[in-house]
Design a protein around this motif. Structure first.
Motif, PDB file in Angstrom:
ATOM      1  N   ALA A 286      54.204  41.238  37.877  1.00 50.42           N
ATOM      2  CA  ALA A 286      52.933  41.736  38.676  1.00 50.42           C
ATOM      3  C   ALA A 286      51.635  40.978  38.575  1.00 50.42           C
ATOM      4  N   CYS A 287      51.915  39.628  37.995  1.00 47.05           N
ATOM      5  CA  CYS A 287      50.566  38.763  38.062  1.00 47.05           C
ATOM      6  C   CYS A 287      50.236  38.241  39.048  1.00 47.05           C
ATOM      7  N   LYS A 288      48.940  38.363  39.508  1.00 46.66           N
ATOM      8  CA  LYS A 288      48.373  38.091  40.908  1.00 46.66           C
ATOM      9  C   LYS A 288      48.681  36.601  41.268  1.00 46.66           C
ATOM     10  N   CYS A 370      42.972  35.723  38.077  1.00 46.68           N
ATOM     11  CA  CYS A 370      44.327  36.114  38.545  1.00 46.68           C
ATOM     12  C   CYS A 370      44.820  36.987  37.270  1.00 46.68           C
ATOM     13  N   TRP A 371      44.402  37.049  36.230  1.00 46.57           N
ATOM     14  CA  TRP A 371      44.876  37.889  35.082  1.00 46.57           C
ATOM     15  C   TRP A 371      43.949  38.906  34.660  1.00 46.57           C
ATOM     16  N   GLN A 372      44.501  39.995  34.442  1.00 45.33           N
ATOM     17  CA  GLN A 372      43.946  40.990  33.686  1.00 45.33           C
ATOM     18  C   GLN A 372      44.691  41.567  32.522  1.00 45.33           C
ATOM     19  N   PHE A 417      36.807  50.224  26.182  1.00 42.84           N
ATOM     20  CA  PHE A 417      35.608  49.257  26.568  1.00 42.84           C
ATOM     21  C   PHE A 417      35.834  48.515  28.051  1.00 42.84           C
ATOM     22  N   LEU A 418      37.245  47.973  28.174  1.00 48.05           N
ATOM     23  CA  LEU A 418      37.364  47.319  29.500  1.00 48.05           C
ATOM     24  C   LEU A 418      37.614  48.305  30.660  1.00 48.05           C
ATOM     25  N   TRP A 430      36.403  40.114  30.686  1.00 47.20           N
ATOM     26  CA  TRP A 430      36.883  39.656  29.268  1.00 47.20           C
ATOM     27  C   TRP A 430      38.031  38.871  29.358  1.00 47.20           C
ATOM     28  N   LEU A 431      37.960  38.026  28.633  1.00 45.49           N
ATOM     29  CA  LEU A 431      39.376  37.169  28.457  1.00 45.49           C
ATOM     30  C   LEU A 431      39.629  37.101  26.763  1.00 45.49           C
TER      31      LEU A 431
END
Length: 464
Positions: A286-288, A370-372, A417-418, A430-431
């Motif tokens: 599912a990664c963009k 590209c990552w969540q 929070f996210l 946020w990372l």
């Protein structure tokens, strides 16, 4: 009680629980239950020896703090009072929400809520349990920070209700790597146990013949679990190889470097992207970055005239298909050949390698684009200390106010929070430190391969 006296003496003489179990022909669990009698006050042990207390009551009392035992003993010794036993004792220990002001680590005047006193003014309680725990957790966090500032190598805050068993640990001074354990009861009582190591850690330290520096160098557990390391490696790999596509000049130089020095992949083989867990595989699907890379690869496959538009490019076995690809490349302009080269280099880029760190920093790869924080990330997050550090997404007061909460609760707060749910202020970008370029750690425990790799090559790419 006779067994407890015998087992306790053997433990002091250096015998282990498995050794005692083998000697007496009983299970290790039975040995541990008998040793737990050492958590009882002497007067309670004597009452148990005289059969004035049944086994179930004694078992529950071993789970009580010393303060709770004293309270129960006062009831037991007073003929006009009733001392709860058995199941009622368990309810007495863990069921109520009334929290005495005596257990507060913080100054009572700093508590903004209502405090209720009895008719005689001898006992007082916090009316708002949630507000008490917020203030108590902040005080526990301050206690932890103070211990670290005073030179303790590690401070472990146990989850509420998790007991510290002295019989399973050895007293160890600070200079020899002793740790601090902070236990928190369901009634809010906090006990600080300074200068202890588990018997396993203590034996290892004696075998090595080294002190605090060796103990610190060999942590009890790495910062990342195996599945989480795999997750981090694959997602960093996905973002870096997608970023490589816009930098064919870097890809060319990287290809030449591989040709000169070789690598774990340069034979030539494609990176297999082998996931160690099904939830890691699902998150990568599912990664963009993966989806965007696949689209760019289909365009290059079309340039080469290959029949399988979803196929890979690198990793041929040396048959005539390689010659056909070469002939096709001769007919392409330089720009198209560079596009092919970028895909080939990206397909043969080794996940979890130092070159991922070097390339990601050189290209200033933005993983956030590209990552969540997918569900898989939080499913794999198991470390309480790390989860508490991540709570800083809501501010230090949020992290300190929830320092003793379970990992599941802390992860729920981070996700609120996210997403902005449950009245939390939404944090748009946020990372985790593990996903940044340059990479960062949450602890000094080590065991984070990615950080170690970047530390080894950092000076080659960053001007100090």
């Amino acid at each position: 009680m006779s067994q407890w006296e015998t087992f306790s003496r053997l433990i002091r003489e250096g015998r282990t629980v498995p050794e005692i179990a083998g000697t007496f022909g009983i299970t290790e669990l039975q040995v541990k239950r008998i040793l737990a009698l050492g958590e009882l006050l002497p007067k309670i042990r004597e009452a148990y020896r005289r059969d004035e207390i049944d086994t179930e009551t004694a078992r529950y009392l071993t789970m009580a703090s010393k303060a709770q035992q004293k309270d129960w003993l006062a009831l037991f010794a007073d003929p006009g009072q009733y001392a709860p036993r058995g199941y009622q004792l368990k309810q007495w220990l863990f069921g109520g929400q009334s929290i005495s002001t005596k257990v507060a680590l913080f100054a009572i005047e700093d508590y903004p809520g209502l405090i209720v006193s009895d008719l005689f003014g001898e006992e007082s309680y916090f009316a708002d349990a949630d507000l008490f725990w917020q203030k108590q957790n902040e005080a526990i966090a301050a206690k932890r920070d103070a211990c670290l500032e005073h030179g303790w190598s590690e401070v472990i805050v146990l989850e509420p209700g998790q007991h510290f068993h002295s019989w399973d640990h050895e007293k160890t001074p600070k200079k020899k790597g002793g740790k601090v354990f902070i236990s928190v009861s369901h009634r809010g009582e906090v006990e600080c146990h300074e200068g202890w190591l588990s018997r396993k850690e203590a034996r290892r330290a004696r075998a090595n013949g080294e002190g605090a520096e060796e103990t610190a160098a060999k942590p009890s557990r790495p910062e990342l679990t195996g599945p989480m390391q795999n997750y981090v490696d694959l997602h960093r790999h996905a973002a870096v190889r997608f970023g490589l596509l816009d930098h064919p000049g870097a890809a060319l130089r990287l290809m030449v470097a591989h040709a000169i020095a070789g690598s774990g992949l340069w034979q030539v083989r494609r990176e297999p992207q082998r996931a160690a867990h099904e939830i890691v595989a699902a998150s990568l699907a599912a990664c963009k970055a993966e989806a965007a890379f696949a689209e760019k690869r289909r365009e290059v496959v079309a340039l080469l005239g290959q029949p399988d538009e979803d196929g890979t490019i690198a990793g041929g076995n040396g048959d005539d298909s390689g010659t056909a690809s070469f002939a096709r490349l001769l007919a392409l302009c330089d720009d198209h050949v560079m596009r092919v080269l970028s895909i080939v280099m990206a397909e043969t880029l080794e996940a979890g390698s130092a070159v991922i760190e070097a390339l990601g920093n050189h290209l200033n790869v933005d993983i956030g684009a590209c990552w969540q924080p997918y569900d898989a990330f939080f499913d794999l997050l198991r470390d309480k200390e790390i989860a508490n550090s991540m709570l800083a997404v809501g501010g230090k007061h949020v992290a300190d106010g929830n320092v003793a909460e379970k990992v599941k609760t802390q992860k729920k707060i981070i996700r609120d929070f996210l997403s902005g749910d449950n009245g939390r202020r939404q944090v748009e970008t946020w990372l985790p430190r593990w996903m940044k370029f340059p990479v960062e750690s949450y602890t000094d425990r080590g065991g984070f391969r990615t950080a170690d790799q970047w530390a080894r090559v950092r000076s080659l790419f960053v001007c100090e």
